[in-house]
Design a protein around this motif. Structure first.
Motif, PDB file in Angstrom:
ATOM      1  N   TYR A  58       0.782  -1.332   0.015  1.00 58.17           N
ATOM      2  CA  TYR A  58      -0.065  -0.281   0.024  1.00 58.17           C
ATOM      3  C   TYR A  58       1.170   1.359  -0.187  1.00 58.17           C
ATOM      4  CZ  TYR A  58      -2.935   3.866   1.369  1.00 58.17           C
ATOM      5  OH  TYR A  58      -3.986   4.598   1.951  1.00 58.17           O
ATOM      6  N   GLN A  59       2.031   1.539   0.428  1.00 59.21           N
ATOM      7  CA  GLN A  59       2.585   2.420   1.074  1.00 59.21           C
ATOM      8  C   GLN A  59       3.699   2.743  -0.512  1.00 59.21           C
ATOM      9  OE1 GLN A  59       2.893   4.341   2.758  1.00 59.21           O
ATOM     10  NE2 GLN A  59       0.887   3.368   4.567  1.00 59.21           N
ATOM     11  N   PHE A  60       3.901   1.626  -1.043  1.00 55.14           N
ATOM     12  CA  PHE A  60       4.669   2.052  -2.636  1.00 55.14           C
ATOM     13  C   PHE A  60       3.443   2.421  -3.532  1.00 55.14           C
ATOM     14  CE2 PHE A  60       5.050  -0.268  -6.634  1.00 55.14           C
ATOM     15  CZ  PHE A  60       6.810   0.450  -7.213  1.00 55.14           C
ATOM     16  N   TYR A  61       1.889   1.948  -3.191  1.00 51.06           N
ATOM     17  CA  TYR A  61       1.187   2.719  -4.078  1.00 51.06           C
ATOM     18  C   TYR A  61       0.955   4.256  -4.135  1.00 51.06           C
ATOM     19  CZ  TYR A  61      -3.320   3.885  -5.813  1.00 51.06           C
ATOM     20  OH  TYR A  61      -4.343   4.933  -6.137  1.00 51.06           O
ATOM     21  N   ASN A  62       1.366   3.978  -3.236  1.00 47.16           N
ATOM     22  CA  ASN A  62       0.834   5.622  -2.110  1.00 47.16           C
ATOM     23  C   ASN A  62       1.899   6.619  -2.756  1.00 47.16           C
ATOM     24  OD1 ASN A  62      -1.136   6.958  -0.564  1.00 47.16           O
ATOM     25  ND2 ASN A  62      -0.118   6.998   0.916  1.00 47.16           N
ATOM     26  N   ASN A  63       3.185   6.383  -2.534  1.00 49.05           N
ATOM     27  CA  ASN A  63       3.914   7.003  -2.470  1.00 49.05           C
ATOM     28  C   ASN A  63       4.688   6.483  -4.671  1.00 49.05           C
ATOM     29  OD1 ASN A  63       4.511   8.147  -0.172  1.00 49.05           O
ATOM     30  ND2 ASN A  63       5.086   6.311   0.179  1.00 49.05           N
ATOM     31  N   HIS A  64       3.707   6.388  -5.199  1.00 48.51           N
ATOM     32  CA  HIS A  64       4.060   5.759  -7.025  1.00 48.51           C
ATOM     33  C   HIS A  64       3.966   7.345  -7.806  1.00 48.51           C
ATOM     34  CE1 HIS A  64       4.407   4.537 -10.753  1.00 48.51           C
ATOM     35  NE2 HIS A  64       4.888   3.108 -10.441  1.00 48.51           N
ATOM     36  N   PRO A  65       5.040   7.668  -8.506  1.00 50.82           N
ATOM     37  CA  PRO A  65       4.701   8.268  -8.974  1.00 50.82           C
ATOM     38  C   PRO A  65       3.667   8.837  -9.849  1.00 50.82           C
ATOM     39  CG  PRO A  65       6.908   7.341  -9.012  1.00 50.82           C
ATOM     40  CD  PRO A  65       6.129   6.485  -8.259  1.00 50.82           C
ATOM     41  N   ASP A  66       2.960   7.744 -10.064  1.00 47.31           N
ATOM     42  CA  ASP A  66       1.874   7.535 -10.972  1.00 47.31           C
ATOM     43  C   ASP A  66       0.663   8.361  -9.704  1.00 47.31           C
ATOM     44  OD1 ASP A  66       3.491   7.560 -13.376  1.00 47.31           O
ATOM     45  OD2 ASP A  66       2.489   4.581 -13.078  1.00 47.31           O
ATOM     46  N   HIS A  67       0.076   7.637  -9.128  1.00 47.04           N
ATOM     47  CA  HIS A  67      -0.380   8.307  -8.039  1.00 47.04           C
ATOM     48  C   HIS A  67      -0.207   9.118  -8.070  1.00 47.04           C
ATOM     49  CE1 HIS A  67      -1.836   8.353  -3.606  1.00 47.04           C
ATOM     50  NE2 HIS A  67      -3.217   8.347  -3.662  1.00 47.04           N
TER      51      HIS A  67
END
Length: 101
Positions: A71-80
């Motif tokens: 979830y943290q990877f997603y939350n901090n992903h440049p696309d998100h």
């Protein structure tokens, strides 16, 4: 009965659009939202229309992640991050975010 992994995170966001958004702008918004499902770690993904008269929100986005790290990877992903900054903050009037474990 479905029981998720005890470490999984269910990310849910319910929201209303700005009143002046056209139907084409809303469609473009959801097209961009669908791209978020391609970010590694997103295991389940749904876009829903809220139908209850008990609250003011119109739509929901539900995602599931294997664990908090995903979830943290997603939350901090440049696309998100780009989606939030360039689209979400400009087109969403109000929202409620809930993350369940």
């Amino acid at each position: 009965m479905y029981e998720p992994n005890k470490n999984s995170i269910r990310h849910s966001v319910i929201f209303t659009f700005n009143e002046d958004l056209t139907s084409d702008e809303k469609e473009a918004f959801f097209n961009e939202v669908r791209k978020l499902a391609l970010i590694p770690g997103v295991e389940k993904f749904e876009i829903l229309k809220q139908v209850s008269v008990k609250n003011k929100f119109e739509h929901g986005i539900l995602m599931e992640f294997k664990n908090n790290e995903a979830y943290q990877f997603y939350n901090n992903h440049p696309d998100h991050v780009a989606f939030v900054q360039n689209i979400w903050l400009k087109q969403v009037h109000d929202f409620l975010e809930i993350d369940f474990q």
